[in-house]
Design an enzyme around this catalytic site. Structure first.
Site, PDB file in Angstrom:
ATOM      1  N   ASP A  21       0.691  -1.109  -0.134  1.00  0.00           N
ATOM      2  CA  ASP A  21      -0.338  -0.112  -0.056  1.00  0.00           C
ATOM      3  C   ASP A  21       0.582   1.182  -0.239  1.00  0.00           C
ATOM      4  O   ASP A  21       0.377   2.428  -0.583  1.00  0.00           O
ATOM      5  CB  ASP A  21      -0.403   0.413   1.085  1.00  0.00           C
ATOM      6  CG  ASP A  21      -2.624   1.069   0.806  1.00  0.00           C
ATOM      7  OD1 ASP A  21      -2.735   0.603  -0.897  1.00  0.00           O
ATOM      8  OD2 ASP A  21      -3.126   1.184   1.698  1.00  0.00           O
ATOM      9  N   HIS A 290       2.030   4.072   6.187  1.00  0.00           N
ATOM     10  CA  HIS A 290       1.918   4.463   4.994  1.00  0.00           C
ATOM     11  C   HIS A 290       0.725   5.596   5.093  1.00  0.00           C
ATOM     12  O   HIS A 290       0.464   6.562   4.058  1.00  0.00           O
ATOM     13  CB  HIS A 290       1.849   3.340   3.761  1.00  0.00           C
ATOM     14  CG  HIS A 290       0.541   2.679   3.736  1.00  0.00           C
ATOM     15  ND1 HIS A 290       0.802   1.452   4.867  1.00  0.00           N
ATOM     16  CD2 HIS A 290      -0.780   3.226   3.104  1.00  0.00           C
ATOM     17  CE1 HIS A 290      -1.088   1.337   4.823  1.00  0.00           C
ATOM     18  NE2 HIS A 290      -1.264   1.691   3.833  1.00  0.00           N
TER      19      HIS A 290
END
Length: 884
Positions: A21, A290
């Site tokens: 991701d 993230h």
């Protein structure tokens, strides 16, 4: 920290990594994962057009040599997920709900009472079992065509899936069994597998793979108008605090390690100290998510990150302050102030002492800033000698002054300074101010220049009084002058999805070129013997009361007898930006007359540089030419380089020849339903104060300066305050005897002491013994191991980058650490410490270049505590000292 926990608790050492991701892929990650002992790496989010091309040509798998200097020694097999990424396909031809998600879409924090979640797929029944199987197999075969082997990695699930795993598995089991029973008909078999199982299968095929060099996969675009280049700057305040917290942790670790080994009789509880360090270790690790450091989280989550970081920082400051008290046996009178390099709240009107710790393993000469309440000040060192200092009115408040103290400190040492109101002897220099008239840029006569210079030993900066803007910089050693102007601009972006592409936390979608923001500039010059500070205030027009933008440029003059090389060669700029209007993205554009052909260089993770040629696209060219500047960016022509070093991450671009622009701040609101549902509009009304250091000079000169300067900016000295009680401070005997604290730890200028810490891990270095202890239930609970010191050393330069600094360096670990005690044993370990490098056998994947060897093995081991560190190497050791 995570690997230590897994190994200690389960005896397990991960060997595969997946980054499904993160928004793009850095070339540093595969190198670090190879150093950690991983055999293969998986990524997903790369440019849509590049992915389509790789998919068509079966090139989604390759051997990635992420570091040009370490190349095949630290390469790693890399798998890029196909166009479906990490989610099961969500459309089923026979159902109007989502794909293979029988537990539906999770709703937090209030689950539906009836247990029926949105988008729940139809349960698998005899009636639809064949339809499900057909759809699933068709998708598997579609994917199989994009890869070279007969194995297909088919990820099952998606974001927030498997929150009710039993429902998922009861449906999945039926489907898996059915396909396997009818494998002759379907032409596939299916098994539940880990990433490790998949890579094992691909590895056993023994194919020859293409090599990818050190180019990264940034920036990342999902479709023509969706360049994910906004997150490089989103939530700038969080990015700044995360970096400061990381730097404070680094300082706290080495400070505590020295305390444990140099002061074994100390009274501080080591277990409590470790907990204090751990609170910051965990906060700094957590914010690396993230959707953390990127600024793509919701405000609530951002507040959680900030709270955890602030709590951890407070703990480590308390620990460092208590260590100083303990070493100096100081009476704990009055509150101990501890504040890290912030021009903080005005300290009380008493004599202060300031303890300054240098967390780098080099001698440094730099300035630290202390907020004081009067101009008349004197500064003394431990022996009562006067210390060069300068005091001037503060930028931030009318009532306080900034005191700049010139400190000279050995590696990993601290010095103690006392600050007193004037007592007749020599005081700090007082900076004098000249205010220039505010200039109307729309009417400035650009022809008749009225220039005035600001000079130190390295640079002459020239300002134009007609505009109050910078005009040029001369590098004095070569006498080269570069035309140099700086201005703030704003990209205006759309917030209405009906009107076109929008900018949000992730995306940057400017609808036109950036627009200059100020029509008038005010100027004030503070000059003193040690520093000149040029304060520029940018107003939207000539009569505006308030400014939204300001730049404070500092040029330092180092007195005779001090090593001022780094200090003299940096032009320090601090910016004040905000509050912005809605849907504005603020950039500082620096324009020069260097013929750069729009080529930009930026770093990956502060570890290696990447070349960024300007690329023209059919659309979205501005946004797709933005790159992350984690720490460093530069432009250059044949002779001269302009280097930017940042203390937090930014987006950076070169939108014109000789130009570099840095995005400093963003404030956005849009009506995209997904953003509104998840509270992901970036309505950030804060004022941000980032710092950037500029270095200008020949390539040769900037090469010798920029690595050390970047670390000096990241790891500025830790400054702690205390009040002095009584008339005359009685200095501790120890400090009177030797003005510099103990034996300093120093490494050569091309090495960086990356880690010196006591992790506290209890696992055995011997793998067989560690696994045996776990099986026998012999893991000691609670007792942290203080005897093991983690040492990590990094070579800062690439092969061939500099004739001298790119050479391998031999280090004698015994001699390097003699200040801590007598080294009795050293074990070389993998990057995260869990493998003995002598037993670590990483898979060797076949390439045309290297068709042979089956495993990597580190041949060279350290004999007699002598270690050679080659360009870009990061070497990790467990060090054991003679117990006193």
């Amino acid at each position: 920290e995570g690997h230590g926990f897994l190994y200690e608790t389960f005896g397990f050492r991960p060997q595969f990594s997946w980054h499904v991701d993160p928004f793009g892929a850095s070339a540093t990650t595969p190198t670090l994962f190879a150093l950690a002992g991983f055999n293969a790496h998986l990524i997903s989010r790369i440019d849509y057009d590049l992915k389509a091309d790789m998919q068509k040509n079966k090139k989604l798998q390759f051997v990635w040599q992420g570091s040009p200097s370490l190349s095949e020694r630290q390469e790693i097999f890399t798998h890029v997920m196909d166009q479906y990424s990490y989610c099961t396909p969500s459309q089923l031809p026979f159902s109007n709900r989502s794909g293979f998600f029988w537990n539906g879409f999770a709703t937090f924090p209030d689950p539906p009472k009836d247990g029926v979640y949105p988008n729940m797929s139809l349960p698998v029944t005899d009636a639809n079992l064949h339809l499900y199987a057909q759809t699933m197999v068709a998708n598997m075969k579609e994917r199989a065509a994009w890869f070279r082997t007969g194995e297909v990695l088919w990820p099952w699930g998606c974001d927030k899936q498997f929150f009710n795993a039993s429902v998922q598995y009861s449906n999945m089991d039926l489907l898996v069994d059915y396909i396997n029973k009818h494998s002759a008909e379907f032409g596939v078999t299916v098994q539940y597998a880990t990433v490790s199982d998949y890579f094992q299968a691909v590895y056993s095929r023994n194919l020859t793979w293409e090599i990818r060099d050190s180019q990264d996969f940034l920036p990342y675009s999902t479709e023509p108008f969706q360049a994910w280049t906004g997150f490089y700057t989103s939530r700038s305040t969080l990015k700044g605090i995360a970096r400061r917290a990381s730097s404070l942790l680094y300082a706290g670790e080495s400070f505590f390690t020295q305390y444990v080994w140099k002061h074994p009789e100390g009274s501080i509880c080591k277990y409590k100290a470790l907990k204090q360090l751990q609170s910051l270790r965990w906060a700094v690790s957590e914010v690396q998510h993230h959707d953390g450091i990127t600024g793509t989280e919701s405000p609530k989550v951002k507040d959680m990150y900030l709270n955890n970081l602030m709590y951890g920082m407070l703990n480590v400051k308390k620990l460092m302050a208590s260590i100083i008290f303990d070493i100096n046996n100081a009476k704990k009178n009055g509150e101990v102030y501890s504040s890290v390099y912030t021009k903080g709240s005005g300290k009380p009107d008493v004599d202060l002492y300031v303890v300054v710790y240098n967390p780098l393993a080099w001698n440094i000469t730099t300035f630290v800033t202390v907020s004081v309440s009067s101009e008349a000040m004197s500064v003394y060192d431990e022996l009562g000698y006067s210390v060069p200092a300068q005091v001037q009115s503060s930028v931030e408040s009318q009532s306080t002054y900034d005191l700049y103290i010139l400190v000279e400190i050995s590696g990993l040492s601290y010095r103690k300074y006392s600050i007193k109101p004037l007592d007749g002897k020599q005081s700090a220099f007082i900076g004098s101010s000249i205010k220039y008239k505010r200039r109307d840029l729309t009417r400035a006569d650009r022809q008749s220049r009225q220039l005035f210079p600001v000079v130190n030993n390295c640079y002459q900066i020239v300002f134009d009084q007609n505009t109050n803007l910078m005009h040029s910089i001369t590098e004095r050693e070569t006498n080269q002058t570069v035309q140099f102007t700086q201005e703030f601009l704003e990209y205006h972006v759309n917030g209405d999805t009906k009107k076109g592409p929008i900018s949000d936390n992730y995306l940057f979608a400017p609808n036109a070129s950036a627009v200059p923001v100020s029509k008038a500039v005010g100027l004030e010059v503070m000059s003193g013997n040690l520093m000149t500070e040029i304060r520029q205030y940018f107003y939207s027009n000539v009569t505006s009361q308030d400014y939204i933008y300001a730049v404070y440029t500092r040029l330092y003059t180092v007195p005779e007898g001090y090593d001022g090389k780094l200090l003299c060669h940096r032009i320090e700029q601090e910016y004040s930006v905000g509050p912005l209007e809605l849907n504005r993205e603020a950039v500082l554009r620096t324009s020069t007359n260097l013929n750069t052909r729009q080529l930009l260089y930026t770093d990956n993770n502060g570890y290696q540089m990447q070349k960024r040629p300007f690329k023209a696209y059919v659309n979205n060219t501005v946004a797709r030419n933005y790159y992350p500047m984690v720490q460093t960016a530069y432009i250059e022509d044949d002779t001269t380089r302009l280097m930017l070093l940042a203390e937090r991450a930014h987006g950076v671009s070169s939108q014109g020849n000789g130009q570099v622009e840095v995005m400093l701040h963003r404030r956005l609101w849009n009506n995209l339903q997904w953003n509104l549902n998840n509270n992901l509009t970036l309505n950030d009304s804060s004022v941000v104060r980032p710092v950037i250091w500029l270095i200008l000079g020949t390539k040769a000169v900037t090469n010798t300066l920029y690595r050390a300067s970047g670390l000096a900016l990241e790891h500025r000295p830790v400054v702690m305050f205390g009040a002095l009680s009584g008339d005359k401070p009685k200095l501790p005997r120890r400090l009177q005897e030797n003005s510099v604290h103990d034996l300093p730890v120093t490494v050569p200028p091309n090495l960086h002491l990356q880690t010196l810490s006591i992790p506290g891990w209890r696992y055995s270095s011997n793998h067989a013994e560690q696994v045996h202890n776990i099986h026998m239930g012999k893991q000691k609970q609670g007792d942290a191991d203080f005897s093991r010191v983690l040492l990590r050393i990094r070579h800062l330069y690439e092969v061939g980058e500099d004739p001298v600094l790119s050479q391998p360096v031999m280090v004698d670990l015994k001699s390097l650490l003699k200040g801590l005690g007598s080294v009795v044993a050293v074990e070389e370990r993998s990057l995260t410490g869990t493998w003995d490098v002598n037993t670590l056998e990483r898979w060797k994947w076949k390439t045309a270049q290297y068709p042979g060897k089956r495993f990597f093995n580190n041949t060279e081991t350290s004999e007699d505590f002598l270690v050679t560190v080659y360009p870009k190497e990061i070497r990790t050791f467990f060090v054991y000292f003679q117990v006193q």
